[in-house]
Design a protein around this motif. Structure first.
Motif, PDB file in Angstrom:
ATOM      1  N   ARG A  52       0.834  -1.208   0.000  1.00 53.62           N
ATOM      2  CA  ARG A  52       0.000   0.000   0.000  1.00 53.62           C
ATOM      3  C   ARG A  52       0.867   1.256   0.000  1.00 53.62           C
ATOM      4  O   ARG A  52       0.532   2.260  -0.632  1.00 53.62           O
ATOM      5  CB  ARG A  52      -0.927   0.016   1.209  1.00 53.62           C
ATOM      6  N   LEU A  57      -1.050   4.468  -1.529  1.00 58.14           N
ATOM      7  CA  LEU A  57      -2.375   4.447  -0.903  1.00 58.14           C
ATOM      8  C   LEU A  57      -2.302   4.909   0.545  1.00 58.14           C
ATOM      9  O   LEU A  57      -3.238   5.504   1.060  1.00 58.14           O
ATOM     10  CB  LEU A  57      -2.978   3.041  -0.966  1.00 58.14           C
ATOM     11  N   ILE A  58      -1.197   4.592   1.195  1.00 49.43           N
ATOM     12  CA  ILE A  58      -1.011   5.083   2.559  1.00 49.43           C
ATOM     13  C   ILE A  58       0.354   5.757   2.666  1.00 49.43           C
ATOM     14  O   ILE A  58       1.281   5.433   1.927  1.00 49.43           O
ATOM     15  CB  ILE A  58      -1.162   3.972   3.630  1.00 49.43           C
TER      16      ILE A  58
ATOM     17  N   ARG B 124      -9.335   1.549  -3.837  1.00 47.69           N
ATOM     18  CA  ARG B 124      -7.881   1.362  -3.972  1.00 47.69           C
ATOM     19  C   ARG B 124      -7.494   1.095  -5.421  1.00 47.69           C
ATOM     20  O   ARG B 124      -6.452   1.540  -5.891  1.00 47.69           O
ATOM     21  CB  ARG B 124      -7.394   0.262  -3.036  1.00 47.69           C
ATOM     22  N   ASP B 294      -5.159   7.896   4.417  1.00 52.44           N
ATOM     23  CA  ASP B 294      -4.672   6.540   4.220  1.00 52.44           C
ATOM     24  C   ASP B 294      -5.820   5.673   3.726  1.00 52.44           C
ATOM     25  O   ASP B 294      -6.859   5.588   4.377  1.00 52.44           O
ATOM     26  CB  ASP B 294      -4.153   5.966   5.555  1.00 52.44           C
ATOM     27  N   ILE B 295      -5.630   5.050   2.578  1.00 52.74           N
ATOM     28  CA  ILE B 295      -6.672   4.167   2.057  1.00 52.74           C
ATOM     29  C   ILE B 295      -6.299   2.744   2.452  1.00 52.74           C
ATOM     30  O   ILE B 295      -5.521   2.081   1.785  1.00 52.74           O
ATOM     31  CB  ILE B 295      -6.789   4.272   0.524  1.00 52.74           C
ATOM     32  N   SER B 296      -6.804   2.308   3.584  1.00 46.18           N
ATOM     33  CA  SER B 296      -6.424   0.960   4.024  1.00 46.18           C
ATOM     34  C   SER B 296      -7.609   0.022   4.042  1.00 46.18           C
ATOM     35  O   SER B 296      -7.580  -1.008   4.692  1.00 46.18           O
ATOM     36  CB  SER B 296      -5.710   1.018   5.377  1.00 46.18           C
ATOM     37  N   ALA B 297      -8.684   0.407   3.308  1.00 43.78           N
ATOM     38  CA  ALA B 297      -9.810  -0.528   3.184  1.00 43.78           C
ATOM     39  C   ALA B 297      -9.702  -1.235   1.837  1.00 43.78           C
ATOM     40  O   ALA B 297      -9.080  -0.739   0.927  1.00 43.78           O
ATOM     41  CB  ALA B 297     -11.136   0.201   3.273  1.00 43.78           C
TER      42      ALA B 297
END
Ligand code: ATP
Ligand code: MG
Lengths: 315, 297
Positions: A52, A57-58, B124, B294-297
């Motif tokens: 990620r 993404l993070i 994502r 933060d895209i953590s899904a």
């Protein structure tokens, strides 16, 4: 063609989640261009978190990540069109067909040519074997078909780097074989493939290079052959006198002994001593030896030796 | 491998690429069962109102009060005129749906915009495509606004058709008491529908902002609708007079001023300013939140 160029390079890459969980801890990873790179680690070791961060993404808590020579996430716009990614499983729009899903993801790429979109989508579907199911709604797909659809999305355009997070997750053995064959095929055009997995044999079968993660830390990285070579051969003795055998072997410098009812295994003593001498010593001491031999080390042994623990979930 | 092996294709110009994503987004929004259901409910409301009025007046035009003057609220004054002129069903239906039903559907669509993609995991993949966070947010807002317009037009068209079927149509009396002919009335109806759609611009931005706060589509929709209910309750509390001018619904009924002769623009402009302020404020907040999330899904 592993040249000096690194497809992925991280320095001190660290991610601490808001809850305080340290998911990735000072990761220094180098993925040489043109390799099939296995990113190995048990559940929860930080593989997906690393991916990620590589994909922007993070945000890393500290450290840097370079993908195809550019700093992420700043260069996302130029780097990501050249990267195909499958991250933590597929995620299709359930109520749209497989083809519609790919059309949507391709439309999201501002550098993708809309005039060739339909043709590229169909080619990607064919490539992963979904040609016949292209018009079906994705919610009617099996997990394996969704996994393939995810791979197809990663193949919509010519990519320099494929980042595949556990691409065979949920597949039956036949599906696994097919996907692995596809991955090997994809790697042949000189593309870099970064493949995360918690399956050791998958890495051994598919990858030229590998890195091993445990609890967010990098344990080791390098060519798979070298890693496997690190796993020491083990001496294995089958005998009804297991207790005596273990004592004698220990006296002769064998370490890491494990004793079961009629079997003793251990690491050979350091130095170039002929294992036959150990056998002679056992026989001399009156131990009845049924079988004596050396077992080849596997990547799994290497992993256990390197991490000092089994391949289990970290807490 | 040559590093440039993707350049055999020609990337489209940036604007064209964004329009392509917008088209995809509109397709996703409007070819969705949920959208049909929401629009279906909205289309049913004018039919219901028309049906009730028709039954109550027995289809007798003279049963309705002929005078249109003296009302400042819009709703009831319009309602009384429906049996004289079916076109008033458009105004009545818009007045009836604007306080709650219309923004409710907008809240569902806006709240789900980002959070729904996050909970489905598709976000994502859009971001690694790479859709670009700012671009994606803009496209999401644009398609939410398209839904605002579609929802409003659904009510208006349903009201127009139902009104024409159940009641006589023809020249009509404005709130100011003057007469305008039917075609002028249709123009006013279109203007009113646009004014109502624009009234939802601020709330749509608020919903989009809420949508960036969570990765649960349901939570975002519930949160957005909850805000709507809260604000509509606050408007009824006289002690909070000082706050009322800042609530996004404060000038919502200003669209009735388009039925005056001459049109009173003051409140309509005030509404546009307020909506623009909300769009700017919550649009920026959504961007600030989403750009670094933060895209953590
Ligand atoms: N959004 C999050 N918030 C807090 N902690 C998280 C979050 N995502 C992951 N973690 C934690 O970070 C650690 C690493 O998770 P990660 O998903 O990277 O592991 P993984 O190696 O991909 O595991 P798996 O093989 O199960 O996919 C885990 O302990 C996990 O609980
Ligand atoms: Mg994972």
């Amino acid at each position: 063609m592993a040249d000096a160029f690194a497809a992925v390079e991280t320095r001190g890459l660290t991610k601490r989640f808001r809850g305080g969980q340290l998911a990735v801890d000072h990761l220094d990873l180098t993925v040489p261009a043109g390799t099939v790179f296995g990113f190995l680690g048990p559940n929860g070791s930080g593989k997906t978190t690393t991916i990620r961060m590589l994909m922007g993404l993070i945000e890393p808590t500290s450290g840097t990540a370079q993908v195809l020579g550019r700093r992420m996430p700043d260069a996302a716009r130029t780097v990501l069109p050249q990267v195909g990614a499958l991250i933590e499983g597929p995620a299709p729009y359930a109520f749209r067909s497989g083809r519609d899903n790919l059309l949507r993801y391709d439309a999201a790429d501002p550098t993708a040519d809309p005039r060739t979109r339909a043709a590229r989508v169909d080619a990607a579907l064919e490539r992963v074997g979904l040609g016949a199911a292209a018009g079906k709604k994705a919610k009617a797909y099996s997990l394996g078909m969704k996994q393939r659809l995810g791979l197809a999305a990663a193949l919509l355009r010519p990519r320099r780097l494929l980042v595949l997070d556990e691409p065979t997750n949920g597949l039956d053995p036949q599906g696994m074989r097919e996907i692995r064959a596809l991955i090997r095929e994809l790697a042949q055009d000189g593309r870099t493939v970064f493949l995360s997995s918690h399956l050791l044999d998958e890495i051994e079968q598919v990858c030229t290079h590998a890195a091993v993660m445990a609890r967010g830390r990098l344990v080791v990285q390098g060519p798979v052959a070298e890693l496997a070579a690190r796993a020491q051969d083990r001496i294995a003795v089958t005998t009804p006198d297991a207790g005596d055998a273990a004592r004698i072997l220990k006296e002769h410098g064998v370490t890491g002994l494990t004793v079961t009812e009629d079997r003793v295994t251990g690491e050979p003593p350091p130095g170039d001593r002929d294992p036959a001498e150990l056998n002679a010593a056992l026989v001399h001491a009156g131990v009845r030896v049924r079988a004596f031999g050396l077992e080849r080390g596997t990547l799994e042994d290497a992993f256990v030796a390197l991490t000092g623990e089994g391949f289990d979930v970290a807490g | 491998m040559s590093p440039g092996d993707i350049t055999t294709e020609r990337p489209p110009p940036r604007v064209a690429a964004t329009l392509g994503l917008l088209r995809s987004e509109l397709g996703l929004t409007f070819r969705r069962l949920r959208t049909f259901a929401l629009l279906g409910v909205l289309a049913a409301i004018p039919v219901l109102i028309g049906g009730v009025v028709r039954i109550e007046t027995g289809g007798d035009p003279s049963a309705g009060s002929g005078s249109g003057g003296g009302a400042d609220g819009g709703g009831p004054a319009f309602m009384a005129q429906i049996s004289n002129n079916g076109l008033f069903l458009v105004f009545t239906a818009l007045a009836a749906t604007l306080p709650f039903f219309l923004p409710l559907t907008v809240g569902v669509v806006a709240g789900d915009a980002i959070a729904g993609e996050a909970s489905a995991g598709t976000l994502r993949y859009l971001l690694v495509a790479p859709a670009g966070r700012t671009r994606l947010l803009l496209v999401k807002y644009a398609s939410t606004l398209a839904f605002c317009l579609a929802a409003t037009l659904t009510v208006a068209v349903s009201g127009l058709v139902t009104g024409a079927l159940l009641f006589p149509v023809g020249d009509l009396t404005t709130i100011s008491g003057t007469r305008i002919d039917y075609s002028e009335g249709l123009w006013r109806a279109l203007l009113i529908a646009l004014a109502v759609a624009l009234s939802l611009v601020g709330f749509a931005a608020l919903g989009l902002f809420v949508s960036t706060l969570t990765s649960s589509g349901i939570a975002a929709m519930a949160g957005t609708v909850g805000l709507l209910v809260t604000v509509q309750i606050l408007t009824t509390i006289p002690q909070l007079d000082a706050v009322h001018p800042y609530l996004f619904s404060h000038h919502w009924l200003s669209f009735a001023d388009l039925m005056r002769e001459p049109v009173l623009w003051e409140n309509l402009y005030a509404n546009l300013r307020l909506q623009g302020f909300y769009a700017l404020l919550f649009g920026s907040a959504a961007w600030a939140r989403f750009a670094g999330k933060d895209i953590s899904a």
